[in-house]
Each structure stands twice: as C-alpha cells, then as structure tokens.
Design a protein around this motif. Structure first.
Motif, PDB file in Angstrom:
ATOM      1  N   TYR A 331      30.544  50.765  40.716  1.00 50.70           N
ATOM      2  CA  TYR A 331      30.597  50.008  41.969  1.00 50.70           C
ATOM      3  C   TYR A 331      29.762  48.728  41.863  1.00 50.70           C
ATOM      4  N   LEU A 332      28.607  48.820  41.206  1.00 47.49           N
ATOM      5  CA  LEU A 332      27.779  47.624  40.987  1.00 47.49           C
ATOM      6  C   LEU A 332      28.475  46.661  40.028  1.00 47.49           C
ATOM      7  N   ILE A 333      29.151  47.221  39.020  1.00 44.32           N
ATOM      8  CA  ILE A 333      29.844  46.379  38.036  1.00 44.32           C
ATOM      9  C   ILE A 333      30.968  45.588  38.700  1.00 44.32           C
ATOM     10  N   ILE A 334      31.716  46.247  39.583  1.00 41.84           N
ATOM     11  CA  ILE A 334      32.794  45.559  40.311  1.00 41.84           C
ATOM     12  C   ILE A 334      32.219  44.406  41.135  1.00 41.84           C
ATOM     13  N   LEU A 335      31.119  44.673  41.847  1.00 39.03           N
ATOM     14  CA  LEU A 335      30.479  43.619  42.638  1.00 39.03           C
ATOM     15  C   LEU A 335      29.987  42.494  41.741  1.00 39.03           C
ATOM     16  N   GLY A 336      29.445  42.852  40.578  1.00 38.14           N
ATOM     17  CA  GLY A 336      28.945  41.838  39.636  1.00 38.14           C
ATOM     18  C   GLY A 336      30.045  40.927  39.134  1.00 38.14           C
ATOM     19  N   PHE A 337      31.178  41.524  38.704  1.00 37.84           N
ATOM     20  CA  PHE A 337      32.301  40.701  38.244  1.00 37.84           C
ATOM     21  C   PHE A 337      32.870  39.863  39.395  1.00 37.84           C
ATOM     22  N   GLY A 338      32.856  40.420  40.614  1.00 34.86           N
ATOM     23  CA  GLY A 338      33.334  39.670  41.775  1.00 34.86           C
ATOM     24  C   GLY A 338      32.479  38.443  42.056  1.00 34.86           C
ATOM     25  N   LEU A 339      31.153  38.597  42.001  1.00 36.80           N
ATOM     26  CA  LEU A 339      30.252  37.463  42.239  1.00 36.80           C
ATOM     27  C   LEU A 339      30.350  36.435  41.117  1.00 36.80           C
ATOM     28  N   SER A 340      30.515  36.912  39.889  1.00 32.24           N
ATOM     29  CA  SER A 340      30.672  35.982  38.763  1.00 32.24           C
ATOM     30  C   SER A 340      31.963  35.180  38.899  1.00 32.24           C
ATOM     31  N   PHE A 365      24.827  33.342  43.203  1.00 35.50           N
ATOM     32  CA  PHE A 365      25.852  34.319  42.824  1.00 35.50           C
ATOM     33  C   PHE A 365      25.796  34.606  41.323  1.00 35.50           C
ATOM     34  N   ARG A 366      25.609  33.554  40.533  1.00 37.96           N
ATOM     35  CA  ARG A 366      25.544  33.728  39.074  1.00 37.96           C
ATOM     36  C   ARG A 366      24.380  34.634  38.689  1.00 37.96           C
ATOM     37  N   GLY A 367      23.207  34.386  39.278  1.00 42.59           N
ATOM     38  CA  GLY A 367      22.042  35.202  38.971  1.00 42.59           C
ATOM     39  C   GLY A 367      22.222  36.652  39.390  1.00 42.59           C
ATOM     40  N   LEU A 368      22.724  36.848  40.611  1.00 45.71           N
ATOM     41  CA  LEU A 368      22.938  38.210  41.109  1.00 45.71           C
ATOM     42  C   LEU A 368      23.978  38.953  40.273  1.00 45.71           C
ATOM     43  N   SER A 369      25.030  38.243  39.879  1.00 43.22           N
ATOM     44  CA  SER A 369      26.077  38.895  39.082  1.00 43.22           C
ATOM     45  C   SER A 369      25.528  39.348  37.732  1.00 43.22           C
ATOM     46  N   ALA A 370      24.631  38.545  37.148  1.00 41.65           N
ATOM     47  CA  ALA A 370      24.039  38.929  35.865  1.00 41.65           C
ATOM     48  C   ALA A 370      23.283  40.249  35.996  1.00 41.65           C
ATOM     49  N   ALA A 371      22.477  40.376  37.063  1.00 44.00           N
ATOM     50  CA  ALA A 371      21.731  41.621  37.282  1.00 44.00           C
ATOM     51  C   ALA A 371      22.669  42.785  37.559  1.00 44.00           C
ATOM     52  N   LEU A 372      23.675  42.544  38.398  1.00 43.68           N
ATOM     53  CA  LEU A 372      24.604  43.614  38.782  1.00 43.68           C
ATOM     54  C   LEU A 372      25.474  44.082  37.619  1.00 43.68           C
ATOM     55  N   LEU A 487      36.758  30.854  33.702  1.00 39.31           N
ATOM     56  CA  LEU A 487      35.734  31.898  33.736  1.00 39.31           C
ATOM     57  C   LEU A 487      35.901  32.786  34.967  1.00 39.31           C
ATOM     58  N   ALA A 488      36.265  32.178  36.088  1.00 39.98           N
ATOM     59  CA  ALA A 488      36.494  32.956  37.314  1.00 39.98           C
ATOM     60  C   ALA A 488      37.651  33.940  37.120  1.00 39.98           C
ATOM     61  N   ILE A 489      38.726  33.474  36.500  1.00 40.31           N
ATOM     62  CA  ILE A 489      39.900  34.331  36.284  1.00 40.31           C
ATOM     63  C   ILE A 489      39.567  35.485  35.332  1.00 40.31           C
ATOM     64  N   LEU A 490      38.843  35.184  34.242  1.00 45.30           N
ATOM     65  CA  LEU A 490      38.484  36.216  33.274  1.00 45.30           C
ATOM     66  C   LEU A 490      37.634  37.310  33.921  1.00 45.30           C
ATOM     67  N   ASN A 491      36.670  36.901  34.753  1.00 44.81           N
ATOM     68  CA  ASN A 491      35.816  37.886  35.428  1.00 44.81           C
ATOM     69  C   ASN A 491      36.614  38.711  36.429  1.00 44.81           C
ATOM     70  N   ALA A 492      37.510  38.055  37.164  1.00 41.86           N
ATOM     71  CA  ALA A 492      38.331  38.775  38.144  1.00 41.86           C
ATOM     72  C   ALA A 492      39.233  39.790  37.451  1.00 41.86           C
ATOM     73  N   CYS A 493      39.709  39.466  36.256  1.00 38.18           N
ATOM     74  CA  CYS A 493      40.605  40.365  35.536  1.00 38.18           C
ATOM     75  C   CYS A 493      39.901  41.637  35.056  1.00 38.18           C
ATOM     76  N   CYS A 494      38.578  41.614  34.990  1.00 39.37           N
ATOM     77  CA  CYS A 494      37.833  42.799  34.551  1.00 39.37           C
ATOM     78  C   CYS A 494      37.737  43.857  35.649  1.00 39.37           C
ATOM     79  N   ILE A 495      37.896  43.442  36.897  1.00 36.82           N
ATOM     80  CA  ILE A 495      37.727  44.385  38.013  1.00 36.82           C
ATOM     81  C   ILE A 495      38.735  45.538  37.935  1.00 36.82           C
ATOM     82  N   PRO A 496      40.042  45.275  37.672  1.00 32.94           N
ATOM     83  CA  PRO A 496      40.977  46.405  37.537  1.00 32.94           C
ATOM     84  C   PRO A 496      40.583  47.375  36.424  1.00 32.94           C
ATOM     85  N   LEU A 497      40.010  46.860  35.320  1.00 36.86           N
ATOM     86  CA  LEU A 497      39.579  47.727  34.216  1.00 36.86           C
ATOM     87  C   LEU A 497      38.507  48.706  34.685  1.00 36.86           C
TER      88      LEU A 497
END
Length: 519
Positions: A331-340, A365-372, A487-497
């Motif tokens: 759940y944190l990973i999904i939020l992280g990729f979303g913020l990235s 958002f970039r900083g928070l996504s890195a932590a998440l 970069l936004a598209i690549l991060n968004a594509c990770c969410i389904p994974l």
C-alpha cells in the motif's frame, strides 16, 4: 542484537557511512567543469571521474556478502571505510585526470561495500520484529545522500576548491572506522574450507563492469556507432549469461542467485530497479533543467531539493514503525509510485516563466515518494529470507537499485537528446521569413538593438542570433518536459504490478486455508 547506547551509536555510524558513500555518487557532478579546467582535460574525459566510481560500485555490491563472510563482516566493513577514506584523500591529492580516475575507482570499491554491509549490520543490530524499523533507518542514507550531494558540491566549488569535495570524507571516515572498531560485535571469517569462486568474480567484474561502461558512455559516443560500445555490449551479455549458469551450478557461488527463488525478493528487485531508475533520473534531470533553463546555480538547485529530502528523512522512521505494526508494504509502494508519477506530471507543465514556488509541491512529492518506496521495498525484499540469506538478498536488492539508476540516467539522457532533435525540427518549421509572428518578433528585436546603438545590418544579425537563442531554450524546455512526462508514465505503470502482487499474495493465503472434513 544490541541495546541502549551501544545500539544507537552503531545506528549513527551506519547511517553516516551510507550517507557519505551515496553523497559521492552525485557530489562530483556539479564540479566537472571546474575539474576539467584545473586538470587541463576535456569534459568528455573528465566524465570518467563519475563513470569509474559507478562501475566500481556496481561490481562490488553483489560480492559484499561473499567477501564479508570470507574476511569477517566487522573486518570487511572497517577495511571498506578505511579504503574509501584513503582513496578520498588520494583523489584530492591527484594532479592529473587519470590518476584521479584510478583513485575514484578504488573509492567506489570501498564505498560500494558499505551499502549492503551496512544494511546487514543494521538487521543484526535490531531484533527480527523490528526489521522494518531498521529498513526505515537505513533508507535515510539512501534518501539523503544523493539529494544533498549537489548542495554540498555546489557550495564547496563556489567557496573552496574541488579537492575539498574529497577531503570532507576524511574526518568522517576516520570517525566511522573508530566507532565501528569500538562498538561493532567481533565477527569471524569463514573457516569451512570453501574454495573461492574466482571464475564467478571474474565473470561478474567483466560482465557488470562492461555493462556499466556501456550505460555511462553510450550516449556520449553515439551508442553502437562506437565500436568499443558494441564490443563491450557483446562481452557483457555473454559474461552475464555464463555467470548466471555458473553461479547456479556450483555449491558456493560468489553471488547466491538461489535466493531469488523467493518470489517476494524477485518482485521487490524488479520494483527496486524501477525505483532506482526514477530516483536517480529525477536527481539527474531536475538539476539540468533548473540550471540550463531557469538559470539557477548548482547551490540554488541543491537547496530546492532539501525540503523534500528533509520531509522524507522525517517520515522514514515512522514508515518503519507502520510496517512493523502490520501495514502491508504494497500500500505504501502504490502511494510512493503515485506521488512519483505526480511529480513528473506536474513538472511536465513547467514553462520558461516558472519560478521556485512552482517547484515546491512537486519536489515535496518527490521526497515523500522516495521514502514511501525505499522503506517498504527494503523491508519487503528480505522479509521472507532466512537470516543467513539476508546479506545476499540485501546485496542483490542494492545492486538492482544502482543498476536501475545507471539505466535510468543513460536512457533518459538518450531520450532527451532524441527529443531535442524532434522538438527543434518542430519549432523551426514555424520560424520562417513568411511567418507573421516571426516577422513581428524580429522587427521588435531589430528596433530594440538599434535603440541600443547598433546599425540596421548589425541589428538584423543580432535579431537572428536572438531568435536562435529563443528556439534553443524552447527546445531544451520541451525536451525536459517530455522527460518528466516519461518518468511519470513509467512510475504510473508500476502501480498495476504492485496490485497484482497483493492479489497474488491473497490467493496464496487462501490456498493455504485448510477446509474442514465434512465427515
């Protein structure tokens, strides 16, 4: 496991060592121009100062578990700190480029070993139930290091000399080595008579080293148009293929690839690769954009990255606590990729008039996504491994993050270059002698230049130069916007994974439920 004062001294020492290693991956970037001038070398040759460090890092990281076992973890860790510190001093003393490149390689050998060994020591320091907290603490170095590197580098270059980029490591390294000697638990080297996997070490060095050179230098030398890039690509592919076959065949490999039988580690490694891709690409693209387009200095650029970095540092320990309390890391990973993805999307809407205030929210958002992403992925990667497998799992996961960063920078750099050509072509089709807006802009420029003392012919030449500068800036702007959007598209594509892994985990749990016998 340790407790009390001793435990937290070890934690501080480990974080400090991790930070100085990762600072050195980015601190040199802002001083390349200065180094080039002082050493009398071309920018292309001076870039090997960065390349050599990255190559050494990626070669040594997967070997750290093996070497720590052979030498003894405490001895190997202290030796790596001392090598990193000594090589840092010799980098500062270097008076020619290739001497500096050689010492940077040695610095990378020492520094790369600190990453995975630091993580393993932290996991040993904390009990198993607090492993997520240990991951949160370890992530501080991964988040802070690459982000404050440009700030420190910019400040040092502006106020001192480039040599101090390396000298600052000396007192920190000596202190870390002393504290490690005093407080780390003694560790014995392996005495089970295992033979050293020399072939594995050779194949790893050749395969990963060649791949890293290709990634670091490919864009500069037009990829496969350069013979040496083509040859190194073939060598890398063959060496890595043989390495995988060999390491799975022998009983005591230098890299225990069998730990990848853990589905959780394998999926985490893939996502960690994407994390490295985005983490290092963002830190690569944003400074270029802010300095080349907005006109900020290296120090100003680094300062803009700080609020997001500090925010990430503050929440990392809490994320570890949340995971420890039972929160699913996915759940944190999904939020992280979303913020990235949100960072890339917002940045893709910038323009030439964009000011620092516009960047504040996306950089947060970039900083928070890195932590998440870093905290849960670090915890998730080793969550199903046996204690003896954790060092190797951590090493492989760290290697995937560094390789992701190398791939990210290489591919984003190539993508920007291709977009520059396409965007320039698209723009100049509208800048013609018959275009009304071009005519109006040029006449305005001619009048302005004549008002400042130029004759008509001179003003005409200056107006053409000014129009060319406008096209160049717009070309760079559009190209960086395209990179942020990619970069936004690549991060968004990770969410389904990640969502698939959640569903798969639930299915596995459901399959394990024993159905009572009806009779």
């Amino acid at each position: 496991m340790e407790t009390g004062f001793r435990k937290w001294i070890i934690v501080i020492t480990i974080i400090t060592s991790t930070i100085i290693e990762l600072i050195d991956t980015t601190i040199v970037n802002v001083s390349i121009n200065t180094m080039s001038g002082n050493l009398g070398a071309s920018l292309e040759d001076t870039a090997w100062v960065i390349t050599s460090y990255a190559i050494a890092n990626v070669i040594i990281i997967p070997m750290t578990s093996f070497l720590a076992e052979k030498i003894g973890r405490k001895q190997y860790y202290i030796g790596s700190i001392l090598l990193f510190t000594l090589a840092s001093a010799m980098c500062g003393f270097s008076d020619n480029l290739w001497e500096l490149v050689a010492f940077r390689f040695l610095q990378g050998i020492g520094g790369g070993a600190l990453l995975s060994t630091s993580q393993s020591i932290l996991f040993e320091t904390f009990p198993a139930k607090e492993r997520a907290t240990a991951s949160g603490i370890f992530s501080l170095g991964i988040i802070i290091g690459p982000s404050i590197g440009p700030v420190m580098g910019g400040y040092i270059v502006d106020n001192l000399s480039w040599q101090w980029i390396f000298y600052v490591n000396i007192p920190i390294g000596i202190a870390a080595a002393l504290l490690s000697y005093i407080y780390l638990k003694p560790s014995k080297k392996s005495t089970d008579g295992r033979s050293i996997d020399w072939l594995g070490i050779f194949l790893l060095t050749i395969g990963v080293g060649s791949l890293q050179v290709v990634l670091e230098r490919g864009q500069t030398d037009d990829w496969f148009a350069a013979t040496y890039i083509l040859v190194l690509s073939i060598i890398s592919a063959l060496s890595i293929a043989i390495l995988i076959w060999w390491e799975l065949r022998i009983p005591f490999p230098v890299i225990n690839l069998r730990v990848l039988k853990s589905t959780t580690l394998s999926i985490s490694a893939i996502m960690t690769f994407v994390l490295g891709f985005g983490l290092f690409s963002n830190v690569f693209v944003f400074p270029l954009f802010s300095q080349r387009i907005i006109g900020y200095s290296a120090f100003q650029t680094g300062t803009m990255l700080l609020p997001g970095t500090l925010m990430a540092a503050m929440i990392s320990p809490f994320l570890g606590k949340m995971l420890q309390s039972g929160l699913r890391p996915q759940y944190l990973i999904i939020l992280g990729f979303g913020l990235s993805a949100a960072f890339g999307y917002i940045m893709s809407g910038s323009n030439l008039a964009t000011g620092g205030a516009y960047f504040f929210i996306p950089l947060i958002f970039r900083g928070l996504s890195a932590a998440l992403l870093i905290v849960p992925l670090t915890a998730l990667a080793v969550s199903e491994l046996k204690p003896a497998e954790i060092p190797q799992g951590a090493a492989l996961n760290n290697m995937m993050r560094q390789m992701g960063g190398s791939f990210g920078i290489a591919l984003i750099n190539t993508y920007i270059a291709h977009r520059e050509a396409a965007n320039r072509t698209a723009l100049i089709t509208h800048v013609t002698a018959s275009d009304p807006q071009t005519i109006m802009r040029q006449q305005s420029l001619i009048q302005n230049f004549m008002a400042h003392g130029s004759n008509y012919l001179r003003a005409m030449q200056q107006s053409i130069g000014a129009l060319e500068n406008i096209v160049v800036r717009q070309t760079f702007l559009l190209s960086y916007m395209d990179a942020f959007l990619l970069l936004a598209i690549l991060n968004a594509c990770c969410i389904p994974l990640v969502i698939v892994t959640i569903k798969k985990r639930k299915e596995v749990k459901a399959a394990k439920v024993v159905v009572p016998d009806a009779h």
